[in-house]
Structures are given as structure tokens and as C-alpha cells.
Scaffold this motif. Structure first.
Motif, PDB file in Angstrom:
ATOM      1  N   GLU A  11      35.122 111.574  68.799  1.00  0.00           N
ATOM      2  CA  GLU A  11      34.974 111.509  67.341  1.00  0.00           C
ATOM      3  C   GLU A  11      34.229 112.744  66.853  1.00  0.00           C
ATOM      4  O   GLU A  11      33.233 113.171  67.464  1.00  0.00           O
ATOM      5  N   ILE A  12      34.676 113.301  65.738  1.00  0.00           N
ATOM      6  CA  ILE A  12      34.027 114.483  65.160  1.00  0.00           C
ATOM      7  C   ILE A  12      33.769 114.226  63.682  1.00  0.00           C
ATOM      8  O   ILE A  12      34.664 113.796  62.943  1.00  0.00           O
ATOM      9  N   TYR A  18      26.637 127.758  60.877  1.00  0.00           N
ATOM     10  CA  TYR A  18      27.061 126.390  61.171  1.00  0.00           C
ATOM     11  C   TYR A  18      26.043 125.772  62.125  1.00  0.00           C
ATOM     12  O   TYR A  18      25.160 126.436  62.676  1.00  0.00           O
ATOM     13  N   ASP A  19      26.182 124.484  62.335  1.00  0.00           N
ATOM     14  CA  ASP A  19      25.357 123.780  63.327  1.00  0.00           C
ATOM     15  C   ASP A  19      26.262 122.740  64.001  1.00  0.00           C
ATOM     16  O   ASP A  19      26.981 122.003  63.319  1.00  0.00           O
ATOM     17  N   VAL A  20      26.258 122.705  65.316  1.00  0.00           N
ATOM     18  CA  VAL A  20      27.077 121.755  66.074  1.00  0.00           C
ATOM     19  C   VAL A  20      26.186 121.059  67.093  1.00  0.00           C
ATOM     20  O   VAL A  20      25.464 121.725  67.844  1.00  0.00           O
ATOM     21  N   ASP A  21      26.212 119.732  67.089  1.00  0.00           N
ATOM     22  CA  ASP A  21      25.460 119.020  68.126  1.00  0.00           C
ATOM     23  C   ASP A  21      26.097 117.669  68.408  1.00  0.00           C
ATOM     24  O   ASP A  21      26.934 117.178  67.649  1.00  0.00           O
ATOM     25  N   VAL A  50      30.665 121.005  72.659  1.00  0.00           N
ATOM     26  CA  VAL A  50      29.889 121.778  71.683  1.00  0.00           C
ATOM     27  C   VAL A  50      30.087 123.274  71.910  1.00  0.00           C
ATOM     28  O   VAL A  50      30.305 124.045  70.956  1.00  0.00           O
ATOM     29  N   GLU A  51      30.043 123.710  73.165  1.00  0.00           N
ATOM     30  CA  GLU A  51      30.229 125.132  73.458  1.00  0.00           C
ATOM     31  C   GLU A  51      31.641 125.587  73.090  1.00  0.00           C
ATOM     32  O   GLU A  51      31.832 126.699  72.561  1.00  0.00           O
ATOM     33  N   VAL A  97      31.684 106.621  71.109  1.00  0.00           N
ATOM     34  CA  VAL A  97      30.560 106.761  72.051  1.00  0.00           C
ATOM     35  C   VAL A  97      30.381 108.247  72.366  1.00  0.00           C
ATOM     36  O   VAL A  97      29.275 108.730  72.569  1.00  0.00           O
ATOM     37  N   ARG A  98      31.494 108.993  72.373  1.00  0.00           N
ATOM     38  CA  ARG A  98      31.453 110.456  72.508  1.00  0.00           C
ATOM     39  C   ARG A  98      31.698 111.038  71.113  1.00  0.00           C
ATOM     40  O   ARG A  98      32.803 110.920  70.573  1.00  0.00           O
ATOM     41  N   ALA A  99      30.658 111.639  70.536  1.00  0.00           N
ATOM     42  CA  ALA A  99      30.779 112.093  69.144  1.00  0.00           C
ATOM     43  C   ALA A  99      30.022 113.400  68.935  1.00  0.00           C
ATOM     44  O   ALA A  99      28.999 113.655  69.567  1.00  0.00           O
ATOM     45  N   VAL A 100      30.577 114.218  68.037  1.00  0.00           N
ATOM     46  CA  VAL A 100      29.989 115.512  67.701  1.00  0.00           C
ATOM     47  C   VAL A 100      29.934 115.639  66.184  1.00  0.00           C
ATOM     48  O   VAL A 100      30.841 115.180  65.475  1.00  0.00           O
ATOM     49  N   ARG A 101      28.852 116.253  65.699  1.00  0.00           N
ATOM     50  CA  ARG A 101      28.710 116.494  64.259  1.00  0.00           C
ATOM     51  C   ARG A 101      28.668 117.998  64.012  1.00  0.00           C
ATOM     52  O   ARG A 101      27.958 118.735  64.707  1.00  0.00           O
TER      53      ARG A 101
END
Length: 528
Positions: free
Chosen positions: A345-346, A257-260, A242-243, A286-290
Motif C-alpha cells: 500500500e502506498i 520529498y519524504d518517503v518512509d 523506499v530506496e 501491513v506493508r505500507a509506504v507514505r
């Protein structure tokens, strides 16, 4: 994962602090008349306290009043209007016979009473979850879906019912196992697909995970344990990703924007493992960012930034913006080889698309506002509702090409009624108990002598209505009456029943002719 809900605020005496609860609710939804909602809460609480213990049919030690508040909390998060929240608070009191619909209409208006009445009708669909008796489980689910379309003219009714089943599923953890399995099966078969069909992601995930926990307890615990074992490493990893993405966005002068990190739900992990025949270690997301951005063009810009930073995993890209899912869902999905050479996954979409994904039809309700003139919105909402529900077969199983039969599938001239053992029978709207009897079985039709609707005897000319339970009273022998074929008397309205009756009389005439012929033959033989 299963959602952790916030407890209701309590006073020093242990009662719910309604004013504090209302203040918290208003953080999510605007109330034109907060005092009226307070009155609904106070009425529901008083009715529960004054009710004899025999009326308290909700799961012990649960409170139907507090369940109503929890339903209102869920609907408030979905940005529903005040009438819907009032209906949610009062629903259990009406369901348990502590409050009449007439009293609701008089004190809170016809709109609130109508919503509660609609939810009461939907409550009937739990009956068909009894064991199958040869009519076919797929056919039953299809008929249930048709019944819902026929019964529900206001999408808010379905939303209240989904909220009620969500609360029920949350509370069955202390119930007997057969009860928890019954509620979980009902939710998995009907209400989770309905939430998905209406695009309400934030409820769909909870309903799927909770029902999965009861229906497949061992598999649920196994996946939950695997997730828990890796949680600290995964949280550290996602924080670093995320960073990194925030730095990339700022470097490209994208400041809004918003990232989490996106929580992966246990049921969806299990379903992907089953569908792709892979083990837990091979589940990519299982590892995912939106990532949320203002405009559609920003989505593709961010996609380019991500693919420039990390290698794209082949065959793991879906453009649901250009090709939305059938429930309206839009987003870009990609998988990349992220830091430490781990698959990541993004998801990338706009803020508006995210509202749509989380709130579904409720997002439209929120933006459109509430028009008190029902006629002006009826057609638009009905069409949207039908379009969404008609595609349930994608989630609950293949029931044939339902699109082909659209006109008859939800035709306004059909009704859906229950047999005593809970099966759904579809009939023309003009059908009578005799039509129902012949639809169930020809012999039941022939022996029909009376009928009960919801336990009350009715004439055989009675016109059936959707949601009713029909019981046929039969004789041990005999047959139909010729009066049933007289159109002016109104006993039979369907061609199926009429044909069965005519066939019975033709058969009787044939038997009589054979008997008379045999007697004549015997007389002639004696003369010879």
C-alpha cells in the motif's frame, strides 16, 4: 502499534528536572513566557508534595504532577499555545482539590482558569459509562455527544481532555482490571472517535490501539505476535521499496520529498480483518509506504510514477484529495503488486496534508496563531467544532439522521444533566427540578417534594445547568401542587411537565365526580 514515549528528565535526587523538560518542550512549541510555565510546574509539584495522602487520588504509583507534564508534552507535540500547556500542568491539582480556580485565575489569568474549568465539566461524562438501566446505550452516547457540544466553547478544552485520557490509558496497565476496562471503554467509545473527528491522527491511533489492548486482549496479542514474527522481513522489504522510490523520484527530477515506511496499527488491522472477513495474511497494508511532496500536482505525478513501475491492484485506489473524508483528511491511497509480487500500500499527499492528518484542528491553530480577543474567533471556531462533533455517529454508531435535526441537536436552548445513576437527560435551558422529575418518570414528578443539585438541596424553582447531577426527593404518597401550574411562580417551564400535572388534576376531578355521582345515586335508590 502503541506509542513509546520519552521519559521525563530527572535530577540526581530523582525529581523531575523542570528546566531540562522545558528545553525539550520548546523544540516543539514556542513559549512567549517560559518562566510562567516553570512557575506552574513548580506550583503543581509543591502542591502534590504537601498534599495529604488522602488527596492523591491518581493511580498508584503514578504522580498527578508528572501526569500534568505528560499532558503538556502531548499538547506541545500538537503545537498548542502556552495557556493550554499551563492549564494541562495545573489541571490535576485543581481536580484533586489542591488548588482553586480563583487562585489559578489570579496567578495565571482568566484564560487558563477557564480552560481548566471546561475540562472539569467534561470530566463528568465518565459517569454515564455505568451499566445501562433501560434507557438505551445508543441514546446515552448520543446524549453525551450533545452534552459535549453544549459544554465546550473552546476546542482547546477538548484537546486537554483527550491528552488527559491518553495519559490515563497509558497508566492503567498496573491498575485493577475493572479500572483498566472502564478507562479503555470510555476512550474507545468517546475519546478515540473525538480525536478522529478532530483529525488528530497521531493520538487517534494510540488511543485505539491501547484501548483495544485492554478490551480485546487475546486478539491484540495474536496480531502483535504475527506482526513481530514478520518484522525483520517486513523492515528489510520496506527499506528496499523506499530506496527504489527515492531513485524513481530523483530520475524524474523531483528533489523535495519524504518517503518512509508507515507503521500499521493493530486496531486498524483487526478492524479490516473483521470488516472484510479476511485473515491476517490477506491484509494488504501491513506493508505500507507514505510519500510526501510539496504540491497537489506532485501527488498525481508521483502516483503516475508508482503505477508505471508496479501493477495497480484493482479496486484498491482511493482519491481522498478530490473527495476528502468528513474530518478533512486528504491523501491518495493505492495498492500495487510490489517487489517479490507482494501487495504494497502506498499513500501520497502533500506536507500540508500530512500536518492536517497528524494534527487536525491543531494544525489550523498552529498556523493561525493565538488571538487573545476571544470574541473575534469565537464564531469561526464554534462552527468548525460543531461541524466536526456532529458527525461522530460515523465512528460511534448509527444514531439516526442527525444532520436532519441539526438545529435541535445542538440548539443553544438545550441543557444536559445527569440522573443519580449517571444517565444523561436533555431538557430546555429554562428547565427546573420538577421538569426534570417529569422527564424521568411521571410518578417521580407527581411525588416530587424537593431536589438536590450535586448533593446540595435547591428550591424547586432552581434553573438547571448543563453537567449537573440532579436527585429528586420524593414522598411516599400524594400528588403535585396546584401552585406548580402558576406561571408567575416559576415551578414548571416545560409543556411536558405542565400537561402531566394537568392530567393528574383532571383525573382527580374525574374520581371526585364519580364518587359524588355514586353517592347521589345511592341516596336516590334508598328513597325509592
Amino acid at each position: 502499534m502503541v506509542k513509546v514515549r520519552e521519559d521525563q528528565p530527572l535530577t540526581a535526587s530523582g525529581k523531575v528536572d523542570i528546566q531540562q523538560w522545558l528545553t525539550r518542550l520548546q523544540e516543539d512549541v514556542r513559549l512567549p513566557d517560559p518562566e510562567r510555565l516553570v512557575q506552574a510546574c513548580e506550583l503543581a509539584e509543591t502542591l502534590e508534595l504537601e498534599a495529604p495522602r488522602t488527596h492523591r487520588i491518581w493511580l498508584s504509583p503514578g504522580s498527578s504532577f508528572r501526569m500534568g507534564l505528560e499532558m503538556a508534552d502531548i499538547l506541545g507535540e500538537l503545537k498548542l499555545d502556552q495557556a493550554t500547556l499551563e492549564a494541562a500542568v495545573l489541571y490535576r491539582a485543581v481536580r484533586e482539590g489542591l488548588l482553586s480556580l480563583e487562585a489559578v485565575a489570579k496567578r495565571f489569568g482568566e484564560e487558563v482558569a477557564s480552560l481548566i474549568d471546561g475540562v472539569l465539566q467534561m470530566a463528568a461524562i465518565s459517569y454515564p459509562l455505568a451499566p445501562d438501566h433501560g434507557m438505551g446505550q445508543h441514546n446515552q452516547q448520543e446524549n453525551l455527544r450533545k452534552m459535549l457540544v453544549n459544554m465546550v466553547g473552546d476546542v482547546r478544552v477538548a484537546l486537554i481532555k483527550i491528552a488527559e485520557r491518553t495519559c490515563a490509558l497509558r497508566q492503567v496497565k498496573d491498575a485493577p482490571r475493572d479500572k483498566s476496562l472502564q478507562v479503555a471503554r470510555e476512550v474507545a467509545d468517546i475519546y478515540a472517535p473525538l480525536a478522529h473527528r478532530l483529525g488528530i491522527g497521531q493520538l487517534k491511533w494510540e488511543l485505539e490501539d491501547l484501548s483495544f489492548r485492554y478490551l480485546h486482549e487475546d486478539e491484540y496479542k495474536a496480531i502483535a505476535k504475527l506482526l513481530a514474527e514478520k518484522r525483520l522481513d517486513r523492515d528489510r522489504y520496506i527499506h528496499e521499496v523506499v530506496e527504489t522510490i527515492k531513485g524513481l523520484m530523483e530520475a524524474q527530477h523531483i528533489h523535495r520529498y519524504d518517503v518512509d515506511g508507515r507503521a500499521k496499527h493493530i486496531y486498524s488491522i483487526w478492524r479490516k480483518m473483521k470488516r472484510k472477513r479476511i485473515d491476517f495474511s490477506q491484509v494488504h497494508d501491513v506493508r505500507a509506504v507514505r510519500i510526501l511532496v510539496p504540491e497537489v500536482t506532485d501527488c498525481y505525478t508521483v502516483l503516475g510514477i508508482i503505477h508505471s513501475r508496479w501493477h495497480h491492484v484493482p479496486n484498491e485506489f482511493d482519491d481522498y484529495i478530490a473527495n476528502p473524508k468528513k474530518n478533512g483528511y486528504q491523501s491518495l491511497h493505492t495498492a500495487v503488486m510490489g517487489p517479490e509480487n507482494k501487495v504494497l500500500e502506498i499513500q501520497i499527499r502533500t506536507f500540508a496534508m500530512h500536518d492536517e492528518a497528524e494534527l487536525g484542528v491543531c494544525a489550523h491553530w498552529r498556523y493561525k496563531g493565538h488571538d487573545t480577543n476571544a470574541k473575534s474567533r469565537s464564531y469561526e471556531e464554534k462552527i468548525a467544532w460543531l461541524r466536526q462533533v456532529l458527525e461522530w455517529q460515523d465512528e460511534v454508531g448509527g444514531f439516526g439522521d442527525l444532520r436532519e435535526g441539526l438545529s435541535s441537536d445542538v440548539a443553544p436552548d438545550r441543557i444536559y444533566v445527569f440522573t443519580p445513576d449517571g444517565h444523561v437527560i436533555d431538557l430546555p435551558r429554562v428547565a427546573t427540578p420538577i421538569d426534570f422529575a417529569y422527564r424521568v418518570h411521571t410518578e417521580i414528578g407527581h411525588l416530587c417534594r424537593g431536589a438536590k443539585i450535586n448533593g446540595r438541596i435547591v428550591p424547586l424553582t432552581y434553573k438547571l445547568k448543563t453537567g449537573q447531577q440532579v436527585e429528586i426527593l420524593t414522598a411516599t404518597k400524594g400528588g403535585p401542587s396546584r401552585d406548580w401550574l402558576n406561571p408567575s411562580l416559576g415551578y414548571v417551564r416545560t409543556s411536558r411537565a405542565r400537561a402531566k400535572i394537568q392530567a393528574w388534576f383532571k383525573h382527580q376531578a374525574r374520581d371526585q365526580n364519580l364518587e359524588e355521582g355514586r353517592a347521589l345515586f345511592e341516596r336516590e335508590m334508598r328513597r325509592l
